[in-house]
Each structure stands twice: as C-alpha cells, then as structure tokens.
Design a protein around this motif. Sequence first.
Motif, mmCIF file in Angstrom:
data_model
loop_
_atom_site.group_PDB
_atom_site.id
_atom_site.type_symbol
_atom_site.label_atom_id
_atom_site.label_comp_id
_atom_site.label_asym_id
_atom_site.label_seq_id
_atom_site.Cartn_x
_atom_site.Cartn_y
_atom_site.Cartn_z
ATOM 1 N N ALA A 373 5.624 6.364 -2.007
ATOM 2 C CA ALA A 373 5.735 4.945 -1.616
ATOM 3 C C ALA A 373 5.065 4.091 -2.691
ATOM 4 O O ALA A 373 3.927 3.650 -2.518
ATOM 5 C CB ALA A 373 5.091 4.715 -0.261
ATOM 6 N N PRO A 374 5.737 3.853 -3.826
ATOM 7 C CA PRO A 374 5.082 3.203 -4.969
ATOM 8 C C PRO A 374 4.543 1.806 -4.699
ATOM 9 O O PRO A 374 3.568 1.393 -5.315
ATOM 10 C CB PRO A 374 6.166 3.186 -6.055
ATOM 11 N N LEU A 375 5.158 1.070 -3.771
ATOM 12 C CA LEU A 375 4.691 -0.287 -3.457
ATOM 13 C C LEU A 375 4.401 -0.475 -1.967
ATOM 14 O O LEU A 375 4.097 -1.589 -1.540
ATOM 15 C CB LEU A 375 5.723 -1.331 -3.898
ATOM 16 N N ASN A 376 4.479 0.610 -1.201
ATOM 17 C CA ASN A 376 4.313 0.490 0.246
ATOM 18 C C ASN A 376 5.259 -0.571 0.808
ATOM 19 O O ASN A 376 6.120 -1.107 0.109
ATOM 20 C CB ASN A 376 2.865 0.169 0.617
ATOM 21 N N ILE A 377 5.133 -0.891 2.062
ATOM 22 C CA ILE A 377 5.916 -1.966 2.668
ATOM 23 C C ILE A 377 5.169 -3.268 2.403
ATOM 24 O O ILE A 377 3.959 -3.342 2.634
ATOM 25 C CB ILE A 377 6.085 -1.736 4.171
ATOM 26 N N PRO A 378 5.863 -4.311 1.903
ATOM 27 C CA PRO A 378 5.147 -5.534 1.544
ATOM 28 C C PRO A 378 4.480 -6.217 2.731
ATOM 29 O O PRO A 378 4.993 -6.191 3.852
ATOM 30 C CB PRO A 378 6.236 -6.433 0.938
ATOM 31 N N HIS A 379 3.332 -6.797 2.475
ATOM 32 C CA HIS A 379 2.611 -7.609 3.463
ATOM 33 C C HIS A 379 2.907 -9.086 3.188
ATOM 34 O O HIS A 379 3.576 -9.441 2.218
ATOM 35 C CB HIS A 379 1.110 -7.366 3.348
ATOM 36 N N SER A 380 2.362 -9.941 4.044
ATOM 37 C CA SER A 380 2.494 -11.385 3.863
ATOM 38 C C SER A 380 1.266 -12.064 4.458
ATOM 39 O O SER A 380 0.672 -11.552 5.408
ATOM 40 C CB SER A 380 3.765 -11.889 4.548
ATOM 41 N N THR A 381 0.908 -13.196 3.906
ATOM 42 C CA THR A 381 -0.261 -13.917 4.413
ATOM 43 C C THR A 381 0.153 -14.814 5.587
ATOM 44 O O THR A 381 1.153 -15.516 5.526
ATOM 45 C CB THR A 381 -0.899 -14.780 3.316
ATOM 46 N N SER A 382 -0.653 -14.790 6.653
ATOM 47 C CA SER A 382 -0.341 -15.567 7.850
ATOM 48 C C SER A 382 -0.963 -16.965 7.817
ATOM 49 O O SER A 382 -0.707 -17.785 8.693
ATOM 50 C CB SER A 382 -0.822 -14.818 9.096
#
Length: 501
Positions: A373-382
Amino acid sequence: MKTNFTPFDNVDLKFCIAIFSAILLITGILKKIWEIRKLPPGPWGYPFIGHLTLLGTNPAETFSKMAIQYGDIFFIRMGKWPTIVLNSKEAIDEALTKMPEIFSDRPKFYFNNAINKMKGLVFGEYSQRLRLHRKIATGVLQEFATSKSAPTEYLVRKESDILIQTWMQSQDYEFNPIHDIEMAVAAVIYQLLFGSNINCHSDQTFIDMVKNLKTVNEGASAGNFVNMLPWIRFIMPSKVKQLLERLELNKKFAEKCINESLPSYDKNHERGMVDGLITAANKYAEKEVHRDGITRGQIYSTIRDFIGAGIDTTSTTLQWTILLLSIHTNVQEKMQHEIDDILGGRRATLQDQGRLPYVEATILEVMRHGTIAPLNIPHSTSSDVKLRNYEIKKGTVVFCNIYGIFKDQNIWTDPNTFRPERFLSKNNTIIHERADIIATQFGVGRRRCIGDTLSKRELFLFITSIYQALKTNLRSDPSYGRIINLNCKPTPYKIQVNPRY
C-alpha cells in the motif's frame, strides 16, 4: 453661482473600470501569495490539472524524489484537490496520531460519493456514526476472526491444503500462482463472513465475487483520474460506466448475501460475521442506544469493505512472498530450517507466531520490499488546522507516503536489498521499533485497518503451511515489475514447486 461640475466629469468610465479591475486582480494575487506563503513548500503545477501529469506511473516514488527538495511535508494539487504529502513517520504521527479528529476524514471523491454516499468503514466520512460502526464491526471481527476460539486457524489450514494439493498436481510444470492465491485468501474471508461449511471452490456466487473484485481493482487507475478530475467522466464515459457497474455489482452482492442469510438466521447459532452483524443491528435497533445505530445498509458496506480490503491486501502480500522467496531461495531455506527445528513435523498454530522469529522477519521484509500500500487510502482534513508552521485548509487531501518510509536509506541502509535479517536483533528477536514502522502499511490513527490482526495471522499460517510442504523456484524473469492500482502488485510470474518430503 451653482455649477453642475463634479470631480469625475473628465474621467473616462472605461478607465475607472480598468483601474478597479486592476486593483481587484492585484488584491487577489497578493491574497493568493499570502496564502501560499502559509502552505508547505512544493513544486509548481499546471492550471486545472495541478501536478497530475508530473507523477508518473509510481506517484509514491515521485513523491519520495520531491521530498528530497521540499522536505517531509510538501504541498501539491491533484486536479481540483489541494493536497499535502507526508513523507516521514514523524510527519504522519504529528498529523494522524496527535490530531486524529482533524486528519481522520476521507476526501469526497466522485466514485465514493456515487456508490457509497461517503459511508462505510473504509471510505466513509469521519463522524460519530462511523465511530460506532467501527466499534461494532471490530467487536464482531474479534468474536469470529481474531479471538483464540475463532475458526481462522481451521479455515487457513483447510484452504492452504487445497492450495498445496493444486500446486502439487502441477509440480512437473511451471505455472502462474496468482489466481490460486487469490482464490485461497478469498475463500477464508468468505467463510468467515458466511460460515465455514461452504465449499467455496464449487460455489458460483463466490467465483463471480472474486472475478468481479479483480475487475474493479484493474479499473482503479481510471477511477483515480476521475476522482481527481471529475469532468473526465464526460470524455471517457464508457470506462466510467463500466467501473460504476462493477462497483454496483459489489454492492448488490452484499445485499443478496444478507437477504439470503436472513430466513435461516438464528441469533443463538451464528454461522459467521454476517450473522454477528445482523445480531448487532437488531440489538441497537431494539435498545435505541443511539439514533445513528448500525443499520442494514451499514452491514452491506461492512461486508463490501471486508471482502475488498480483507482479500486484496492479504492476497497481494502472499503473491509478493511467493515471488521473493522463489527468487531468494537462500531466505526460503533459512525459513524452512527454522520451521523444521521448531515445529518438527506438526502443523503451525497461532500460538507459534512468537516462536518463529525468522518467519516473522521474512513477512515484515516482504511487506517492506513489496510496499503493498504505497500511499495507503488518502485522508482529508475536517477543519482548518496548523501543522508545524503551516496552515492547512479544511478539505485538503492528505497522502501518507509509505513507500518513501519503506525505502528511506536513513532507516534501512540498503532499502533495495531483500534481507529479513534487518528485523532481527543479535539475540534473534524481532526489533519492534522496525516492526512498528511496517505496521503503518495498515494505516495510522483512527482509520487504521481493523483487520490488520486477521491479515497477519492469515499470512503466518499460509506461509508456514506452504513452505513446510513445498519448495518454490522462479521460472520467469527475476527483474519483476509493479502494477499499481488500489494496491501494488507484482507483475505476473511463473514458479515451479517440489515437495520437501
């Protein structure tokens, strides 16, 4: 004497509009410059598409090169999405571990909105409902898959025996093992969900599920571009339609399985995780513990998430394991020597995990070297947030560059060499600080994969079973490539097997 003269009589209207427009433009530019000054550094991109065309076929590798110039936190734009990339474990911990409430959201990408409406364990937006959903799903997973009395050990043993028997029938030939690996891993997850008395390999529903899941993964690259540039769906509508149809099939599969389970459901005799989730849904509905309690729709999404993430990550890691051990037969032999010394002729159990350090070190090195998983699942700022001295806006996409960490020369010295010994101390015990770095593959913070323990147990049991019985040798080009879609898979390869006894 009265006069009608005003100070603007000799001023041309067009000139006034031009001056006013210039002031607005300069103000906008200055405001933009001021905002950019508060952002992390980063390269210049292009209008509309940002940095998408600069990322190449392996974005994580490109990010690692950018980090040399811009540092372990830098800013880019992925199409319409402002994005920060975290390139060190320290940076990831500062954001996802120390500020989990803000960095645990998911980007509102096109496909996630179109299919899941930003719901589900993996891709759902971070909320009180999600936290309750995770708590319930984790409890059910613990009961059916990761507790001491769970059937995981029995199921992996059963499926590894089928896998070994299938490969033994081809021992005089070279063959591609990837399909067999996918079927074996998928069968374990399927039986954990629906019951261990199912003969998956003759079950057409199961076979269709695996085939559809593979098609979704192969179409993920097109999906990524549409997520970043939603207007592309009007340029290549057929590909977008095909992927949407495949995603919808996954959704309908989960609904069909639950609807078929309900008539024979018995809360006193739960067959698998689906029955456990139904029990949980009924419990929360009866007690009305919270108005956002788990619903049948969330059960559907939980099943989809377990099927997708649970099968793909473990299957991909096992594909890398067979490839790398078939190339590095010296590592294979050391691992087999340890298995023989510790286990003798008996089969491995989950209680043996801590007793086979070289096997464990090999699994860790496969994860590091393959970087599944080179970049994992992207996160986001809430919400808006300050990270170090940078001001990050609400809705910013956050990538964790796991590839950069796993290939960091300051940590691993020789990162491109496959060497399990790097995880072992002088006393032949696992170096836990290094093992913790590899654990970032399963995510960090409150969006960490809830199935990481299950995946580790499956890998340990599959690998010890296979290499206790067989030797594998590569029969194709050892200079393998990488296929990067949802996960990073090895390019197809061929092996030949020989029985050890």
